[in-house]
Design a protein around this motif. Structure first.
Motif, PDB file in Angstrom:
ATOM      1  N   ILE A  69       0.853  -1.184   0.000  1.00 29.92           N
ATOM      2  CA  ILE A  69       0.000   0.000   0.000  1.00 29.92           C
ATOM      3  C   ILE A  69       0.891   1.237   0.000  1.00 29.92           C
ATOM      4  O   ILE A  69       1.778   1.358   0.848  1.00 29.92           O
ATOM      5  N   SER A  70       0.678   2.115  -0.945  1.00 32.59           N
ATOM      6  CA  SER A  70       1.503   3.310  -1.058  1.00 32.59           C
ATOM      7  C   SER A  70       1.073   4.371  -0.049  1.00 32.59           C
ATOM      8  O   SER A  70      -0.049   4.344   0.482  1.00 32.59           O
ATOM      9  N   THR A  71       1.959   5.335   0.186  1.00 29.25           N
ATOM     10  CA  THR A  71       1.684   6.418   1.120  1.00 29.25           C
ATOM     11  C   THR A  71       0.517   7.268   0.598  1.00 29.25           C
ATOM     12  O   THR A  71       0.450   7.606  -0.576  1.00 29.25           O
ATOM     13  N   SER A  73      -2.583   6.224   0.760  1.00 32.58           N
ATOM     14  CA  SER A  73      -3.665   5.308   0.382  1.00 32.58           C
ATOM     15  C   SER A  73      -3.991   4.380   1.544  1.00 32.58           C
ATOM     16  O   SER A  73      -3.238   4.274   2.509  1.00 32.58           O
ATOM     17  N   GLU A  74      -5.103   3.706   1.417  1.00 37.19           N
ATOM     18  CA  GLU A  74      -5.563   2.756   2.430  1.00 37.19           C
ATOM     19  C   GLU A  74      -6.375   1.677   1.742  1.00 37.19           C
ATOM     20  O   GLU A  74      -6.945   1.907   0.671  1.00 37.19           O
ATOM     21  N   SER A  88      -2.572  -0.500   6.216  1.00 40.58           N
ATOM     22  CA  SER A  88      -1.914   0.800   6.245  1.00 40.58           C
ATOM     23  C   SER A  88      -0.801   0.843   5.203  1.00 40.58           C
ATOM     24  O   SER A  88      -0.405  -0.198   4.667  1.00 40.58           O
ATOM     25  N   PRO A  89      -0.254   2.029   4.897  1.00 46.10           N
ATOM     26  CA  PRO A  89       0.837   2.110   3.914  1.00 46.10           C
ATOM     27  C   PRO A  89       2.031   1.249   4.301  1.00 46.10           C
ATOM     28  O   PRO A  89       2.417   1.158   5.460  1.00 46.10           O
ATOM     29  N   SER A 106      -7.441   6.389  -2.207  1.00 46.10           N
ATOM     30  CA  SER A 106      -6.601   7.448  -1.670  1.00 46.10           C
ATOM     31  C   SER A 106      -7.338   8.171  -0.542  1.00 46.10           C
ATOM     32  O   SER A 106      -8.543   8.446  -0.655  1.00 46.10           O
TER      33      SER A 106
END
Length: 222
Positions: A69-71, A73-74, A88-89, A106
């Protein structure tokens, strides 16, 4: 040669222990040693194949269980169709076959264009108005399960409120009270979207276009 070793190994395993002993004792020492080495080689080949298959299955299972998971986003995880937890990211793990990612979105501020909407003012002047909505997902679980499509719901909510608010103003007030109209739309939108896990940060009425007949009438008055 390897297939011949496998067939020999299966044939030897089908014999009893005593038969195997008589077979090796009846051979000359060098032939017996060679025969035993051949059996050990076939056994090792079988074990290598089994270990290779197990390693491939383990690697495939690990690859299917990793979720990145990228920063900003959730993601939400469902276990057997029921909401279980949030991701979590960073690197996360799920159980393949039992769990799946329900939604990935996002949580940063996003923009939503509201298309032009025909409206009628309180003095019966037809016009067209559109807006821009800035929002942020506060609770992804509510945005996923409390409403079917939160983007479509926010768009239609603002459209309905825009028509209602403009219907309470005269044509002149729609141009003069733009800031008050934006603030009124923002308060009413947040009162509804709070239950959807969405925070509307700003609403801007972008363009207000009177009908061509109204424009012609205004030009004649000037």
């Amino acid at each position: 040669a390897l297939a011949w070793q496998h067939r020999s190994f299966l044939k030897i395993l089908s014999q009893s222990f005593f038969g195997f002993s008589r077979l090796t004792l009846s051979m000359r020492p060098l032939r017996a040693l060679f025969f035993l080495a051949l059996c050990c080689s076939a056994a090792r080949a079988h074990w290598e194949v089994a270990l290779g298959a197990a390693s491939c299955c383990a690697a495939l299972g690990l690859a299917c269980s990793v979720r990145i998971i990228s920063t900003g986003s959730e993601a939400l995880v469902e276990r057997l169709g029921k909401f279980d937890r949030r991701l979590s990211p960073g690197r996360n793990f799920i159980v393949p076959g039992l769990e799946g990612v329900s939604i990935r979105a996002s949580v940063r501020e996003q923009v939503l264009d509201v298309p032009p909407q025909p409206c009628i003012t309180s003095d019966n002047a037809p016009l067209s108005a559109d807006a821009v909505v800035f929002f942020r997902i506060r609770d992804l679980a509510l945005a996923r399960y409390a409403v079917d499509d939160f983007r479509a719901c926010v768009t239609n909510l603002v459209l309905t409120q825009l028509r209602s608010e403009i219907g309470q103003l005269t044509l002149d007030q729609t141009f003069a009270a733009r800031e008050r109209l934006n603030q009124k739309l923002l308060e009413e939108a947040n009162a509804v979207t709070a239950g959807w896990g969405i925070d509307v940060t700003r609403i801007e009425v972008r363009d207000i276009h009177p009908s061509p007949e109204i424009v012609s009438s205004m030009e004649m008055q000037m």
